[in-house]
Design an enzyme around this catalytic site. Sequence first.
Site, PDB file in Angstrom:
ATOM      1  N   ARG A  63       4.450 -22.456  14.114  1.00 12.16           N
ATOM      2  CA  ARG A  63       3.255 -23.267  13.869  1.00 12.16           C
ATOM      3  C   ARG A  63       3.570 -24.578  13.148  1.00 12.16           C
ATOM      4  O   ARG A  63       2.865 -25.564  13.341  1.00 12.16           O
ATOM      5  CB  ARG A  63       2.223 -22.455  13.080  1.00 12.16           C
ATOM      6  CG  ARG A  63       1.593 -21.402  13.964  1.00 12.16           C
ATOM      7  CD  ARG A  63       0.657 -20.519  13.209  1.00 12.16           C
ATOM      8  NE  ARG A  63      -0.220 -19.823  14.134  1.00 12.16           N
ATOM      9  CZ  ARG A  63      -0.988 -18.797  13.803  1.00 12.16           C
ATOM     10  NH1 ARG A  63      -0.977 -18.356  12.563  1.00 12.16           N
ATOM     11  NH2 ARG A  63      -1.753 -18.232  14.696  1.00 12.16           N
ATOM     12  N   LYS A 118      -6.184  -2.300  21.586  1.00 10.00           N
ATOM     13  CA  LYS A 118      -7.461  -1.778  22.083  1.00 10.00           C
ATOM     14  C   LYS A 118      -8.092  -2.627  23.173  1.00 10.00           C
ATOM     15  O   LYS A 118      -7.976  -3.847  23.168  1.00 10.00           O
ATOM     16  CB  LYS A 118      -8.451  -1.712  20.928  1.00 10.00           C
ATOM     17  CG  LYS A 118      -8.075  -0.700  19.885  1.00 10.00           C
ATOM     18  CD  LYS A 118      -9.059  -0.772  18.754  1.00 10.00           C
ATOM     19  CE  LYS A 118      -8.803   0.357  17.753  1.00 10.00           C
ATOM     20  NZ  LYS A 118      -9.707   0.241  16.623  1.00 10.00           N
ATOM     21  N   GLY A 131       0.381 -13.382  18.142  1.00 11.79           N
ATOM     22  CA  GLY A 131       1.523 -13.308  17.233  1.00 11.79           C
ATOM     23  C   GLY A 131       2.601 -12.324  17.667  1.00 11.79           C
ATOM     24  O   GLY A 131       3.796 -12.630  17.591  1.00 11.79           O
ATOM     25  N   GLY A 183      -5.974 -15.413  18.806  1.00 11.66           N
ATOM     26  CA  GLY A 183      -7.418 -15.171  18.900  1.00 11.66           C
ATOM     27  C   GLY A 183      -8.133 -16.330  19.577  1.00 11.66           C
ATOM     28  O   GLY A 183      -8.977 -16.135  20.461  1.00 11.66           O
TER      29      GLY A 183
HETATM   30  P1  AMP Z   1      -3.430  -6.635  19.393  1.00  9.86           P
HETATM   31  O1  AMP Z   1      -3.576  -7.360  18.090  1.00  9.86           O
HETATM   32  O2  AMP Z   1      -4.701  -6.067  19.919  1.00  9.86           O
HETATM   33  O3  AMP Z   1      -2.677  -7.446  20.409  1.00  9.86           O
HETATM   34  O4  AMP Z   1      -2.576  -5.348  19.085  1.00  9.86           O
HETATM   35  C1  AMP Z   1      -1.269  -5.381  18.587  1.00  9.86           C
HETATM   36  C2  AMP Z   1      -0.887  -4.012  18.131  1.00  9.86           C
HETATM   37  O5  AMP Z   1      -0.976  -3.107  19.212  1.00  9.86           O
HETATM   38  C3  AMP Z   1       0.531  -3.915  17.612  1.00  9.86           C
HETATM   39  O6  AMP Z   1       0.507  -3.723  16.232  1.00  9.86           O
HETATM   40  C4  AMP Z   1       1.098  -2.709  18.344  1.00  9.86           C
HETATM   41  O7  AMP Z   1       1.806  -1.817  17.529  1.00  9.86           O
HETATM   42  C5  AMP Z   1      -0.146  -2.038  18.879  1.00  9.86           C
HETATM   43  N1  AMP Z   1       0.154  -1.174  20.026  1.00  9.86           N
HETATM   44  C6  AMP Z   1       0.780  -1.499  21.164  1.00  9.86           C
HETATM   45  N2  AMP Z   1       0.953  -0.420  21.941  1.00  9.86           N
HETATM   46  C7  AMP Z   1       0.422   0.639  21.283  1.00  9.86           C
HETATM   47  C8  AMP Z   1       0.313   2.020  21.558  1.00  9.86           C
HETATM   48  N3  AMP Z   1       0.787   2.542  22.681  1.00  9.86           N
HETATM   49  N4  AMP Z   1      -0.302   2.796  20.632  1.00  9.86           N
HETATM   50  C9  AMP Z   1      -0.783   2.263  19.493  1.00  9.86           C
HETATM   51  N5  AMP Z   1      -0.694   0.969  19.172  1.00  9.86           N
HETATM   52  C10 AMP Z   1      -0.098   0.146  20.052  1.00  9.86           C
END
Ligand code: AMP
Length: 402
Positions: free
Chosen positions: A44, A205, A360, A383
């Site tokens: 950044r 999620k 990130g 985001g």
């Molecule tokens: P996001 O901020 O929604 O992109 O989510 C990032 C997070 O998703 C990271 O901290 C990863 O550890 C988590 N993540 C990725 N794959 C999995 C999984 N199979 N189970 C749980 N968490 C996950």
Amino acid sequence: MAKYETLSCLRDIRAKELENKKVLVRVDFNVPLDDNLQVRDDTRIVAALDTIKYLLSSNCTIILMSHLGRPKGEIVDKLRLDPVARYLEKLLQIKITKLNDCVGEAVEKTVSESKPGEVILLENLRFHEEEEKNNIDFAKKIAALADIYINDAFGAAHRAHASTAGVTEYLPSYAGLLIEKEVNSLDKLLLDPEKPFISIIGGAKVSGKIEVLEKLVKICDVLLIGGGMAYTFLAAKGYEVGKSILEKDYIEYVKKINNEAEAKNKEVVIPVDSLVAKEFKEDAESFNVPVEQIEPDMIGMDIGENTINLFKEKISNAKTIFWNGPLGVFEMEKFSRGTNQIAQKIADLGNKSFSVVGGGDSIAAINKFGLADRISHISTGGGASLEYLGGKKLPGLEALKK
Ligand code: AMP
């Protein structure tokens, strides 16, 4: 690169006479620091250099301001911007005057006595709760420091804060060169993607990425789904996902996405196998199993080998790529292979495709292997880029429109 619709709506600093002006620049210096308070990832800071150098070449006094972390309106010493000032000094090879506040008499005095060519960095804006509340008086105080305002903090453009929104009421306001680059890259995805356009979406999620999934299913040819969210997609197809992260409330929604994709002749590709473990920890024993064989006591931690190969095969044809979110729990070395392999594959395409990576975690994977220069555009705002692609209006950008 061609200029797209949104970009042509933003006020361009090149159209403004800047010589000898005091310019207040909102940058995004929200960088990770290590335990010794050293900058751990400079993406950044480096991304802000174009605008800063442009202003230096116009003989401006530059007043930089940023947030760092979440101090929630309190002074938190380890979230001071001094390490960033020192880092920036090294990059620019000029002295940076770092102040201990962003408003108040001492700040006003230093700024009023400053000369063209000087660079001042104000203290973390979020030490004042007024910043996130978009407080009018606070916005007026920071605006009073300068003649012109530039927003170059794409990573904060989805927030209506005093330094991104309120301040624009009191100063002539322009888009910085980074914001321009970000918007242009995202507009290319939205308005003019060369086909096939493939998106890879991971992360924890489904619920965090609804708008963008809805948009991508319309504009992409192929959507590759990994990470924790893949298990909700698998459940929607009737698979048992054991103790993997699952959002039951979103199964119907995922079915809707799948139906829409089918109706539009798009492909939504979900994992065919998974690296599973009995416990959510680094040293847990792991097994690569087909998705039909995820046992009730197993947690899906990463995409499996066959899925890695399947995703790679799909990516190899892409002319346009968007990637957001890790494909597994990549913070644990053992479950980082899917994310790393996909990062490598995207980089391997080099200039054969137009690739945009946001978020990130995805950027961390790209940087870990030194692949950044083989990605067309690394978005500094995870985001913000998702909201922009999802069609939301970003307050920080709206305020810069002609
Ligand atoms: P996001 O901020 O929604 O992109 O989510 C990032 C997070 O998703 C990271 O901290 C990863 O550890 C988590 N993540 C990725 N794959 C999995 C999984 N199979 N189970 C749980 N968490 C996950």
